[in-house]
Design an enzyme around this catalytic site. Structure first.
Site, PDB file in Angstrom:
ATOM      1  N   LYS A 267      39.011  46.099  38.467  1.00 20.02           N
ATOM      2  CA  LYS A 267      39.275  44.904  37.689  1.00 20.02           C
ATOM      3  C   LYS A 267      39.738  45.078  36.257  1.00 20.02           C
ATOM      4  O   LYS A 267      38.743  45.327  35.602  1.00 20.02           O
ATOM      5  CB  LYS A 267      38.526  43.496  38.055  1.00 20.02           C
ATOM      6  CG  LYS A 267      38.934  42.484  37.182  1.00 20.02           C
ATOM      7  CD  LYS A 267      38.019  41.313  37.548  1.00 20.02           C
ATOM      8  CE  LYS A 267      38.568  39.917  36.788  1.00 20.02           C
ATOM      9  NZ  LYS A 267      37.597  38.682  36.838  1.00 20.02           N
ATOM     10  N   ASP A 272      40.340  37.459  29.868  1.00 20.11           N
ATOM     11  CA  ASP A 272      40.181  36.200  30.707  1.00 20.11           C
ATOM     12  C   ASP A 272      40.188  34.957  30.057  1.00 20.11           C
ATOM     13  O   ASP A 272      38.932  34.721  29.697  1.00 20.11           O
ATOM     14  CB  ASP A 272      39.364  36.383  31.767  1.00 20.11           C
ATOM     15  CG  ASP A 272      39.451  35.528  32.879  1.00 20.11           C
ATOM     16  OD1 ASP A 272      40.194  34.472  32.881  1.00 20.11           O
ATOM     17  OD2 ASP A 272      38.427  35.398  33.679  1.00 20.11           O
ATOM     18  N   LYS A 279      38.949  28.419  30.077  1.00 22.68           N
ATOM     19  CA  LYS A 279      37.556  28.584  29.947  1.00 22.68           C
ATOM     20  C   LYS A 279      36.963  27.739  28.666  1.00 22.68           C
ATOM     21  O   LYS A 279      37.718  27.465  27.977  1.00 22.68           O
ATOM     22  CB  LYS A 279      37.147  29.848  29.834  1.00 22.68           C
ATOM     23  CG  LYS A 279      37.293  30.726  31.003  1.00 22.68           C
ATOM     24  CD  LYS A 279      36.643  32.132  31.016  1.00 22.68           C
ATOM     25  CE  LYS A 279      36.703  32.873  32.280  1.00 22.68           C
ATOM     26  NZ  LYS A 279      35.846  32.480  33.417  1.00 22.68           N
ATOM     27  N   ASP A 290      36.249  41.723  30.658  1.00 19.66           N
ATOM     28  CA  ASP A 290      36.632  41.468  31.894  1.00 19.66           C
ATOM     29  C   ASP A 290      37.578  42.634  32.594  1.00 19.66           C
ATOM     30  O   ASP A 290      37.917  42.543  33.581  1.00 19.66           O
ATOM     31  CB  ASP A 290      37.519  40.016  32.075  1.00 19.66           C
ATOM     32  CG  ASP A 290      37.302  39.342  33.529  1.00 19.66           C
ATOM     33  OD1 ASP A 290      36.341  39.881  34.020  1.00 19.66           O
ATOM     34  OD2 ASP A 290      38.449  38.408  33.849  1.00 19.66           O
ATOM     35  N   ASP A 349      41.752  30.622  37.062  1.00 21.78           N
ATOM     36  CA  ASP A 349      40.875  31.430  36.641  1.00 21.78           C
ATOM     37  C   ASP A 349      40.092  32.273  37.654  1.00 21.78           C
ATOM     38  O   ASP A 349      39.323  33.056  37.528  1.00 21.78           O
ATOM     39  CB  ASP A 349      39.578  30.393  36.053  1.00 21.78           C
ATOM     40  CG  ASP A 349      38.503  31.031  35.129  1.00 21.78           C
ATOM     41  OD1 ASP A 349      38.701  32.247  34.621  1.00 21.78           O
ATOM     42  OD2 ASP A 349      37.495  30.527  34.849  1.00 21.78           O
ATOM     43  N   GLU A 351      41.334  34.864  38.844  1.00 19.79           N
ATOM     44  CA  GLU A 351      42.667  35.744  38.754  1.00 19.79           C
ATOM     45  C   GLU A 351      42.068  37.158  39.250  1.00 19.79           C
ATOM     46  O   GLU A 351      42.994  38.069  39.831  1.00 19.79           O
ATOM     47  CB  GLU A 351      42.889  35.875  37.410  1.00 19.79           C
ATOM     48  CG  GLU A 351      42.270  36.976  36.455  1.00 19.79           C
ATOM     49  CD  GLU A 351      40.651  36.426  36.073  1.00 19.79           C
ATOM     50  OE1 GLU A 351      40.391  35.228  36.508  1.00 19.79           O
ATOM     51  OE2 GLU A 351      40.131  37.194  35.850  1.00 19.79           O
ATOM     52  N   ARG A 353      40.444  38.493  41.919  1.00 21.38           N
ATOM     53  CA  ARG A 353      40.825  38.629  43.336  1.00 21.38           C
ATOM     54  C   ARG A 353      42.337  38.859  43.322  1.00 21.38           C
ATOM     55  O   ARG A 353      42.736  39.445  44.318  1.00 21.38           O
ATOM     56  CB  ARG A 353      40.101  37.645  44.028  1.00 21.38           C
ATOM     57  CG  ARG A 353      40.585  36.256  43.704  1.00 21.38           C
ATOM     58  CD  ARG A 353      39.756  35.206  44.336  1.00 21.38           C
ATOM     59  NE  ARG A 353      38.543  34.905  43.518  1.00 21.38           N
ATOM     60  CZ  ARG A 353      37.628  33.974  43.813  1.00 21.38           C
ATOM     61  NH1 ARG A 353      37.836  33.471  44.840  1.00 21.38           N
ATOM     62  NH2 ARG A 353      36.630  33.922  43.126  1.00 21.38           N
TER      63      ARG A 353
HETATM   64  N1  BES Z   1      35.845  36.831  34.883  1.00 20.37           N
HETATM   65  C1  BES Z   1      35.235  35.966  35.551  1.00 20.37           C
HETATM   66  C2  BES Z   1      34.050  35.845  35.970  1.00 20.37           C
HETATM   67  C3  BES Z   1      32.728  36.280  34.979  1.00 20.37           C
HETATM   68  C4  BES Z   1      31.983  35.116  34.466  1.00 20.37           C
HETATM   69  C5  BES Z   1      32.605  37.461  34.567  1.00 20.37           C
HETATM   70  C6  BES Z   1      31.056  35.531  33.803  1.00 20.37           C
HETATM   71  C7  BES Z   1      31.402  37.692  33.845  1.00 20.37           C
HETATM   72  C8  BES Z   1      30.827  36.650  33.385  1.00 20.37           C
HETATM   73  C9  BES Z   1      36.318  35.430  36.634  1.00 20.37           C
HETATM   74  O1  BES Z   1      37.506  35.779  36.433  1.00 20.37           O
HETATM   75  C10 BES Z   1      36.196  33.831  36.766  1.00 20.37           C
HETATM   76  O2  BES Z   1      36.738  33.200  35.828  1.00 20.37           O
HETATM   77  N2  BES Z   1      35.762  33.417  38.017  1.00 20.37           N
HETATM   78  C11 BES Z   1      35.372  32.325  38.286  1.00 20.37           C
HETATM   79  C12 BES Z   1      35.984  31.962  39.852  1.00 20.37           C
HETATM   80  C13 BES Z   1      35.936  30.615  40.119  1.00 20.37           C
HETATM   81  C14 BES Z   1      37.215  29.883  39.626  1.00 20.37           C
HETATM   82  C15 BES Z   1      36.083  30.362  41.693  1.00 20.37           C
HETATM   83  C16 BES Z   1      34.003  31.903  37.945  1.00 20.37           C
HETATM   84  O3  BES Z   1      33.284  32.551  38.441  1.00 20.37           O
HETATM   85  O4  BES Z   1      33.925  30.689  37.376  1.00 20.37           O
HETATM   86 ZN    ZN Z   2      38.003  37.169  35.232  1.00 21.37          ZN
HETATM   87 MN    MN Z   3      38.673  34.081  35.676  1.00 21.63          MN
END
Ligand code: BES
Ligand code: ZN
Ligand code: MN
Length: 503
Positions: A267, A272, A279, A290, A349, A351, A353
């Site tokens: 990834k 992000d 966020k 990220d 968010d 993103e 996947r």
């Molecule tokens: N990059 C984030 C996940 C992340 C969170 C990485 C904290 C490192 C530290 C990812 O893109 C994300 O935002 N995931 C969301 C998914 C949700 C919207 C289903 C999450 O985990 O909140």
């Molecule tokens: Zn992310």
């Molecule tokens: Mn995200």
């Protein structure tokens, strides 16, 4: 970077690093220290009372400096409880803690108890990983005047053996490419975007020999991605002034047959922001990390090439910047992924996947794959489930997962297997498209894994590594792990290729 030397002769450095362990705690709570100086004899009788006076415990991550006798400085690094044969990871961490504590010095000799070549290699890795500093953006500060050790000599009776020399070579490669991975993670989006990420590796591939080293690199730009139907990567990248890319690095062994062929997919979100699901400001800066998965797979591929391992690697990094703009993907938008599946984007968010789905499908166009591994800072739920130091393995093939788990352990990386429960899959159903990009919140790490699984052909052994927590250290440094990018997954990816080479 720190250069490594091997020696079994007299110590020329002004600093000598040795180990300090403790016997099992006695009932009266008295600490019983043991100096573990490898193949060098030290005057324990004289030193132990001094160490006791200084409150030494010999615990892991404890580094104690005392004035030396034959050297200017004598440094004791904690090995924890005394064992006849110490775990390689204990040695790796102890070496790392010491080399980290010696920043600002020019050189040191390390003499730690290493009975096996693998232990010597672990010590060498620990030295290099612990010496890492990220000072690229400091112009005038104390840290700039505190560079990492320039030269380290590892003292060992094995110094003359071919095995030891090879071990040091491998450790140097691991050190160099872990540093690259960390540098990329630590570099903020002002200085690293999808295009510059690709340029970095294009230059590197050229520098290390290109085709002569078995390496080829190609980059798809935004208009190519659009016309070829990479709807996930383009949807995530369309809100940014820095357009997305798909980077492909292939490694084929030169004049050797590949024993296994793996695809590594990482990834690569260079920042992000969450997109329109913006966020919170607090902590958003960490999202420069990220792209940790992309950095790890690309750097690992180059490292594997530098070790000339007889495996074939197809490495893909889908790169995008997830931003907010009048052109950003909106919640409810339906996109068509590479390969044709439609996705209702309920949360911009989620993103990672989306970019990975495209790249996973692309990678599987190579029909001779023996396995596919994706590496991603995919979910906050991963950090909730396993904490900041342990990453998750999800899979469609238990044998592959067990194999990787065992390998990651010898590489000194903390992974733990996680399930992909079928009943969670229905939560990704969409009323309007083939699938939605979010599902049930509980078990969010597993739901993300189940989303990716939809892009994997069922017969192909697949590992999904969620490294959201361990990729980026926001806490204190420890062992050989600095603050910021850690390089998580690189050593295991290289070790997986090494294991294929010997099986
Ligand atoms: N990059 C984030 C996940 C992340 C969170 C990485 C904290 C490192 C530290 C990812 O893109 C994300 O935002 N995931 C969301 C998914 C949700 C919207 C289903 C999450 O985990 O909140
Ligand atoms: Zn992310
Ligand atoms: Mn995200």
């Amino acid at each position: 970077m720190t250069t490594l030397h091997l020696s079994d002769g007299i110590i020329k450095d002004e600093i000598l690093v040795v180990g300090l362990s403790h016997k099992k705690l006695a009932r009266d709570g008295k600490v019983n220290l043991v100096i573990e100086s490898g193949d060098i004899a030290l005057d324990s009788k004289k030193l132990l009372p001094i160490l006791a006076d200084m409150g030494a415990t010999g615990k892991s991550d404890e580094v104690i400096k005392v004035p030396g006798v034959t050297t200017r400085l004598l440094v004791f690094t904690g090995l924890g409880e005394q064992k006849t044969v110490l775990d390689d990871e204990v040695l790796r961490r102890a070496a790392g803690a010491a080399s980290r504590a010696l920043c600002g010095n020019a050189s040191a000799t390390f003499s730690l108890p290493a009975k096996k070549v693998s232990s010597l290699e672990a010590i060498a890795e620990g030295v290099l990983l612990g010496a890492y500093v990220f000072n690229k953006f400091r112009v005038d500060s104390l840290a700039q005047r505190n560079p990492s050790l320039k030269s380290v000599t590892i003292h060992s009776k094995q110094a003359g053996s071919a095995g030891a020399k090879d071990a040091i070579k491998r450790a140097s490669i691991i050190g160099q490419y872990t540093a690259l991975t960390r540098d990329l993670i630590n570099t903020p989006p002002s200085h690293l975007n999808p295009d510059s990420f690709c340029k970095e590796f294009t230059n590197l591939v050229k520098k290390v020999g290109g085709a002569a080293a078995g390496l080829k690199i190609s980059v798809m730009n935004e208009s190519q991605l659009k016309s070829k139907g990479y709807g996930g990567i383009t949807a995530v990248g369309q809100g940014s002034a820095n357009p997305p890319r798909l980077l492909h690095i292939s490694y084929r062994p030169v004049k050797a047959k590949a024993r296994k062929t793996y695809a590594y997919v990482g990834k690569g979100i260079t920042f992000d922001s969450g997109g329109l699901a913006l966020k919170p400001a607090a902590g958003m800066e960490a999202m420069k990390s990220d792209m940790s998965g992309a950095a790890a797979v690309c750097a690992a591929t180059i490292a594997i090439a530098m070790m000339k391992l007889p495996v074939a690697i197809d490495c893909y990094a889908p790169l995008a910047e997830n931003m907010v703009s009048d052109n950003a993907t909106r919640p409810s938008d339906i996109i068509t992924m590479y390969g044709g599946k439609t996705i209702e984007v309920l949360n911009p968010d989620a993103e990672g996947r989306l970019v990975l789905g495209d790249a996973l499908v692309k990678a599987q166009e190579n029909k001779s794959l023996d396995g596919i591994v994706d590496v991603a800072t995919l979910t906050g739920a991963q950090v909730v489930a396993l904490g900041t130091r342990t990453a998750a393995i999800m899979t469609n093939n238990q044998d592959f997962s067990h194999h990787f788990f065992a390998i990651s352990k010898t590489a000194g990386e903390a992974f733990w297997p996680m399930p992909l429960p079928v009943e969670l899959r229905a939560s990704l159903d969409s009323p309007v498209a083939d699938m939605a990009n979010i599902g049930e919140r509980m078990g969010g790490m597993l739901v993300a894994g189940l989303f990716l699984k939809e892009f994997i052909s069922p017969e192909l052994p697949w590992l999904h590594l969620d490294i959201a927590g361990p990729a980026y250290n926001e806490g204190e440094p420890y062992g050989y792990t600095p603050v910021g990018g850690t390089g998580m997954a690189l050593r295991s990816l290289v070790a997986l290729a090494q294991s294929a080479a010997i099986s």
